[in-house]
Write a protein that holds these residues in place. Structure first.
Motif, PDB file in Angstrom:
ATOM      1  N   PRO A   1     -23.204  -7.011  29.061  1.00  0.00           N
ATOM      2  CA  PRO A   1     -22.248  -8.114  29.177  1.00  0.00           C
ATOM      3  C   PRO A   1     -20.873  -7.716  29.681  1.00  0.00           C
ATOM      4  O   PRO A   1     -20.223  -8.497  30.392  1.00  0.00           O
ATOM      5  CB  PRO A   1     -22.183  -8.652  27.735  1.00  0.00           C
TER       6      PRO A   1
ATOM      7  N   ARG B   1     -21.030  -7.870  33.337  1.00  0.00           N
ATOM      8  CA  ARG B   1     -21.128  -9.286  33.735  1.00  0.00           C
ATOM      9  C   ARG B   1     -19.772  -9.963  33.653  1.00  0.00           C
ATOM     10  O   ARG B   1     -19.374 -10.708  34.556  1.00  0.00           O
ATOM     11  CB  ARG B   1     -22.129  -9.991  32.821  1.00  0.00           C
ATOM     12  N   ASP B   2     -19.033  -9.694  32.572  1.00  0.00           N
ATOM     13  CA  ASP B   2     -17.735 -10.333  32.401  1.00  0.00           C
ATOM     14  C   ASP B   2     -16.733  -9.833  33.439  1.00  0.00           C
ATOM     15  O   ASP B   2     -15.850 -10.589  33.870  1.00  0.00           O
ATOM     16  CB  ASP B   2     -17.215 -10.079  30.992  1.00  0.00           C
TER      17      ASP B   2
ATOM     18  N   ALA C   1     -17.910 -20.985  32.585  1.00  0.00           N
ATOM     19  CA  ALA C   1     -19.305 -20.749  32.929  1.00  0.00           C
ATOM     20  C   ALA C   1     -20.210 -21.555  32.005  1.00  0.00           C
ATOM     21  O   ALA C   1     -19.991 -21.634  30.792  1.00  0.00           O
ATOM     22  CB  ALA C   1     -19.619 -19.265  32.814  1.00  0.00           C
ATOM     23  N   ARG C   2     -21.223 -22.148  32.589  1.00  0.00           N
ATOM     24  CA  ARG C   2     -22.208 -22.894  31.796  1.00  0.00           C
ATOM     25  C   ARG C   2     -23.378 -21.976  31.487  1.00  0.00           C
ATOM     26  O   ARG C   2     -23.903 -21.312  32.377  1.00  0.00           O
ATOM     27  CB  ARG C   2     -22.688 -24.118  32.582  1.00  0.00           C
ATOM     28  N   GLU C   3     -23.792 -21.921  30.233  1.00  0.00           N
ATOM     29  CA  GLU C   3     -24.907 -21.068  29.850  1.00  0.00           C
ATOM     30  C   GLU C   3     -26.225 -21.794  30.063  1.00  0.00           C
ATOM     31  O   GLU C   3     -26.385 -22.956  29.681  1.00  0.00           O
ATOM     32  CB  GLU C   3     -24.769 -20.620  28.398  1.00  0.00           C
TER      33      GLU C   3
ATOM     34  N   PRO D   1     -30.095 -21.131  29.183  1.00  0.00           N
ATOM     35  CA  PRO D   1     -31.071 -20.269  28.500  1.00  0.00           C
ATOM     36  C   PRO D   1     -32.400 -20.231  29.240  1.00  0.00           C
ATOM     37  O   PRO D   1     -32.907 -21.255  29.710  1.00  0.00           O
ATOM     38  CB  PRO D   1     -31.218 -20.933  27.129  1.00  0.00           C
TER      39      PRO D   1
ATOM     40  N   VAL E   1     -30.126 -15.219  29.138  1.00  0.00           N
ATOM     41  CA  VAL E   1     -29.232 -16.371  29.297  1.00  0.00           C
ATOM     42  C   VAL E   1     -28.410 -16.157  30.563  1.00  0.00           C
ATOM     43  O   VAL E   1     -27.743 -15.128  30.712  1.00  0.00           O
ATOM     44  CB  VAL E   1     -28.301 -16.537  28.090  1.00  0.00           C
TER      45      VAL E   1
ATOM     46  N   GLN F   1     -25.260 -17.135  33.022  1.00  0.00           N
ATOM     47  CA  GLN F   1     -23.969 -17.783  33.078  1.00  0.00           C
ATOM     48  C   GLN F   1     -23.807 -18.358  34.475  1.00  0.00           C
ATOM     49  O   GLN F   1     -23.816 -17.618  35.464  1.00  0.00           O
ATOM     50  CB  GLN F   1     -22.833 -16.807  32.767  1.00  0.00           C
ATOM     51  N   ARG F   2     -23.683 -19.678  34.559  1.00  0.00           N
ATOM     52  CA  ARG F   2     -23.623 -20.367  35.855  1.00  0.00           C
ATOM     53  C   ARG F   2     -22.178 -20.677  36.202  1.00  0.00           C
ATOM     54  O   ARG F   2     -21.493 -21.404  35.477  1.00  0.00           O
ATOM     55  CB  ARG F   2     -24.464 -21.635  35.804  1.00  0.00           C
TER      56      ARG F   2
ATOM     57  N   ASP G   1     -24.810 -17.244  39.760  1.00  0.00           N
ATOM     58  CA  ASP G   1     -25.357 -17.100  38.421  1.00  0.00           C
ATOM     59  C   ASP G   1     -25.260 -15.638  38.008  1.00  0.00           C
ATOM     60  O   ASP G   1     -25.657 -14.744  38.770  1.00  0.00           O
ATOM     61  CB  ASP G   1     -26.824 -17.532  38.362  1.00  0.00           C
TER      62      ASP G   1
END
Length: 239
Positions: free
Chosen positions: A10, A13-14, A26-28, A30, A35, A37-38, A44
């Protein structure tokens, strides 16, 4: 353009996400075992896990879900920090793979290491599109070369020397790129690997690691990457 960015953990990713500032969080999304992150703009982000096997499985899950939704990805990017072969890839620098190579997939023999391809199986190299690599080099200042995928991180000078002897163009090593590339290849999606160098390949010396600097370089690199990807899609992929 739809882009899947697969990191190992992560924090990587962050670091990528920080390159895409905006008021919309970001919209998660699943998926089985992972998961997404969009982000706005077609990106993504996926913390796919450590090592080539888990990275391949997680990336394949995301690719399959996108295909079933009728919105397949145009590109998969394996991204994160990694070790650099000094002096060609110094700490804090960016490396883009023109070859993504599985460095330790094969057999040890009395005559030395034999890659799995010479045993009659599979592949050990994936090559990102040359035109895309050129765009990334121009946009980010990254150096292009081989990025090795290993299942065991190099921790000795002897192993570093042996890897460089087998792969003289190697600039960096990490643990996920080949797995991500394998999943992308199955789906017929182009792949790219971008690494920010956090430590030298060789004897483990945690005091010499510059993880924070490498994560900052990764953020900066992705800040310049998005326009390069759009240029590549608009021009090189249509000619």
């Amino acid at each position: 353009m739809r882009v899947l960015v697969a990191t190992a953990v992560p924090v990587e990713r962050d670091a990528v996400a920080r390159a895409f500032p905006g008021p919309v969080p970001a919209r998660e999304v699943p998926l089985p075992g992972v998961v997404l992150q969009r982000l706005p703009g077609g990106y993504d982000l996926l913390a796919a896990g450590v090592g080539p096997a888990l990275a391949a499985a997680s990336t394949a899950t995301a690719l399959t879900a996108a295909a079933l939704d009728g919105a397949p990805y145009d590109l998969v990017v394996s991204a994160g920090i990694g070790g650099g072969f000094l002096p060609d890839a110094p700490l804090g620098s960016l490396v883009v793979a023109d070859e993504i190579t599985a460095a330790d997939l094969g057999a040890d023999t009395p005559d030395g290491f034999v890659p799995v391809t010479e045993l009659g199986f599979g592949t050990v190299i994936h090559r990102p599109p040359e035109s895309l690599v050129r765009e990334v080099v121009s946009a980010t200042g990254a150096r292009a070369g081989t990025v090795l995928t290993v299942s065991t991180v190099t921790g000795t000078a002897a192993r570093a020397t042996a890897l460089r002897a087998r792969h003289p163009r190697a600039l960096a090593e990490a643990m996920e790129g080949f797995g991500v590339a394998e999943a992308a290849a199955v789906h017929g999606v182009p792949v790219l690997e971008l690494r920010a160098v956090s430590n030298p390949v060789g004897p483990r010396d945690r005091a010499a690691w510059r993880i924070g600097d490498a994560l900052s370089a990764l953020t900066a690199g992705f800040g310049k990457l998005a326009p390069a990807l759009e240029s590549w899609k608009t021009h090189d992929r249509t000619h």
